[in-house]
Design a protein around this motif. Sequence first.
Motif, PDB file in Angstrom:
ATOM      1  N   UNK A 140      11.717  -3.868  13.423  1.00  0.00           N
ATOM      2  CA  UNK A 140      10.671  -4.779  12.965  1.00  0.00           C
ATOM      3  C   UNK A 140       9.936  -5.402  14.138  1.00  0.00           C
ATOM      4  N   UNK A 141       8.630  -5.303  14.120  1.00  0.00           N
ATOM      5  CA  UNK A 141       7.827  -5.896  15.198  1.00  0.00           C
ATOM      6  C   UNK A 141       6.660  -6.662  14.599  1.00  0.00           C
ATOM      7  N   UNK A 142       6.109  -7.581  15.345  1.00  0.00           N
ATOM      8  CA  UNK A 142       4.932  -8.318  14.889  1.00  0.00           C
ATOM      9  C   UNK A 142       4.185  -8.864  16.089  1.00  0.00           C
ATOM     10  N   UNK A 143       3.089  -9.557  15.806  1.00  0.00           N
ATOM     11  CA  UNK A 143       2.327 -10.218  16.863  1.00  0.00           C
ATOM     12  C   UNK A 143       1.805  -9.210  17.853  1.00  0.00           C
ATOM     13  N   UNK A 144       1.946  -9.505  19.125  1.00  0.00           N
ATOM     14  CA  UNK A 144       1.461  -8.657  20.202  1.00  0.00           C
ATOM     15  C   UNK A 144       1.928  -7.217  20.088  1.00  0.00           C
ATOM     16  N   UNK A 145       3.132  -7.075  19.518  1.00  0.00           N
ATOM     17  CA  UNK A 145       3.723  -5.743  19.486  1.00  0.00           C
ATOM     18  C   UNK A 145       2.904  -4.776  18.656  1.00  0.00           C
ATOM     19  N   UNK A 146       1.951  -5.291  17.889  1.00  0.00           N
ATOM     20  CA  UNK A 146       1.122  -4.392  17.091  1.00  0.00           C
ATOM     21  C   UNK A 146      -0.059  -3.842  17.874  1.00  0.00           C
ATOM     22  N   UNK A 147      -0.396  -4.478  18.957  1.00  0.00           N
ATOM     23  CA  UNK A 147      -1.566  -4.044  19.717  1.00  0.00           C
ATOM     24  C   UNK A 147      -1.372  -2.624  20.230  1.00  0.00           C
ATOM     25  N   UNK A 148      -2.439  -1.848  20.255  1.00  0.00           N
ATOM     26  CA  UNK A 148      -2.310  -0.535  20.882  1.00  0.00           C
ATOM     27  C   UNK A 148      -1.866  -0.682  22.342  1.00  0.00           C
ATOM     28  N   UNK A 149      -1.213   0.355  22.835  1.00  0.00           N
ATOM     29  CA  UNK A 149      -0.772   0.348  24.228  1.00  0.00           C
ATOM     30  C   UNK A 149      -1.593   1.402  24.976  1.00  0.00           C
ATOM     31  N   UNK A 150      -2.329   0.966  25.984  1.00  0.00           N
ATOM     32  CA  UNK A 150      -3.104   1.892  26.811  1.00  0.00           C
ATOM     33  C   UNK A 150      -2.280   2.194  28.057  1.00  0.00           C
ATOM     34  N   UNK A 151      -1.957   3.472  28.239  1.00  0.00           N
ATOM     35  CA  UNK A 151      -1.168   3.857  29.411  1.00  0.00           C
ATOM     36  C   UNK A 151      -2.050   4.704  30.314  1.00  0.00           C
ATOM     37  N   UNK A 152      -2.176   4.241  31.552  1.00  0.00           N
ATOM     38  CA  UNK A 152      -3.078   4.900  32.485  1.00  0.00           C
ATOM     39  C   UNK A 152      -2.368   5.113  33.822  1.00  0.00           C
ATOM     40  N   UNK A 153      -2.966   5.950  34.644  1.00  0.00           N
ATOM     41  CA  UNK A 153      -2.358   6.220  35.948  1.00  0.00           C
ATOM     42  C   UNK A 153      -2.819   7.580  36.426  1.00  0.00           C
ATOM     43  N   UNK A 154      -2.628   7.897  37.680  1.00  0.00           N
ATOM     44  CA  UNK A 154      -3.119   9.172  38.199  1.00  0.00           C
ATOM     45  C   UNK A 154      -2.428  10.383  37.582  1.00  0.00           C
ATOM     46  N   UNK A 155      -3.104  11.497  37.648  1.00  0.00           N
ATOM     47  CA  UNK A 155      -2.556  12.737  37.118  1.00  0.00           C
ATOM     48  C   UNK A 155      -1.237  13.085  37.809  1.00  0.00           C
TER      49      UNK A 155
END
Length: 353
Positions: free
Chosen positions: A129-144
């Motif tokens: 079970x999650x709520x609040x911030x945990x619902x936000x999409x997660x953008x994962x970035x970084x070099x190839x």
Amino acid sequence: MGEAPVIYVENLKDRFSNGFNLRFKGFETSIDVGDKTFVIGSNNNDSISSIEVQIYDKSKGKWVIPTVLGTEPKRYEGHSAILLNEDRIMVITWGSTPDDCIWFLEVDTEYVKQQKKASGTEVVAWSKGVRGDAEKPVVISGPSGVGKGTLINMLMKEFPTMFGFSVSHTTRAPRSMEKNGVHYHFTERSIMEKDIKDGKFLEFASVHGNLYGTSTEAVEAVADSGKRCILDIDVQGAKSVRASSLDAVFIFISPPSVAKLEERLHLRGTETQEQIQKRLQNAKAEIEQGKSSGIFDHILCNDHLEKCYDDLKVTSLSNSLSECTSSFTNLDVDLVSFVFVIETPWIRRNYLN
Ligand SMILES: Nc1ncnc2c1ncn2[C@@H]1O[C@H](COP(=O)(O)OP(=O)(O)OP(=O)(O)O)[C@@H](O)[C@H]1O
Ligand SMILES: Nc1nc2c(ncn2[C@@H]2O[C@H](COP(=O)(O)O)[C@@H](O)[C@H]2O)c(=O)[nH]1
């Protein structure tokens, strides 16, 4: 959606066996979903720290042991269970920490239906079970080559019902193991350019000579499935999303060194020498920007994979959970379940609207 869920409670605070007397030595609860009875039992009397699920199929008069997907709750003293929307059982565990007491056993969600079809067996899936911030999409970035895909796969494997991957569009050619619609939507440049013009993309960028982009539909598809969206995009894309209306958590994965990056790209063996050099050139600028631009909420170094994965889990999973449940610590478990049903934005969006 659209209708309030039928919520009923069985065995709340009942610390005795419910009469099924199966092989569980701990506590059992039973919940009827259609013509099946789901019996959830915890083995808390012996050294086995697992929670087990059995299904009684009333139409066939048979007991079935299902395939259990996802990460199950850790050892605890007992539990209560409530059926939500006829497709998942909310399990509230006793004697576990406040950030670890609310779980869902998915019994007939879209994900479970797909898995049943694929395996031909009964399937249930645990999610936390999650709520609040945990619902936000997660953008994962970084070099190839830094390990974004590897880390995302680990997260999706451990929490299959919690996270959903945003499938990007790209004009690059598929690698041998890549499947259209799963890893990417492989497309023609002219088509993608037209779709960009038509406003179908949340963000797009020219990366290592090809066009990549996240369609609004890709993100919505994940949100519609009730999961938390993960985006694997380059730094330019992350910058665009930061400037958009999408409220997300931004994580930059950095390599221990450019030399290690080069080694990983060589070992992966999916690019030519020339393409690797191009990716490494771009990597230097991306690392600079990633660390200094202020776009990212978290910067994680992927030196040791397991350590980085643990850090990723902490940043993408746990902060909001402890925040939301800490205030429930001293409340009666019945009240906790009631407050949680009322309070959870995810439940509100999916069940109460
Ligand atoms: N911590 C690590 N130590 C050593 N090798 C790693 C580590 N993390 C990932 N790798 C390996 O590095 C290679 C590149 O990883 P991966 O494909 O996940 O990178 P990526 O960031 O998704 O790359 P791209 O952006 O090009 O898609 C893979 O072969 C992977 O197994
Ligand atoms: N801006 C975007 N970047 C994306 C997207 N999908 C992937 N990517 C990034 O491209 C590179 C190269 O990926 P590869 O699969 O060819 O190795 C990598 O850094 C990805 O993060 C996207 O939709 N938008």
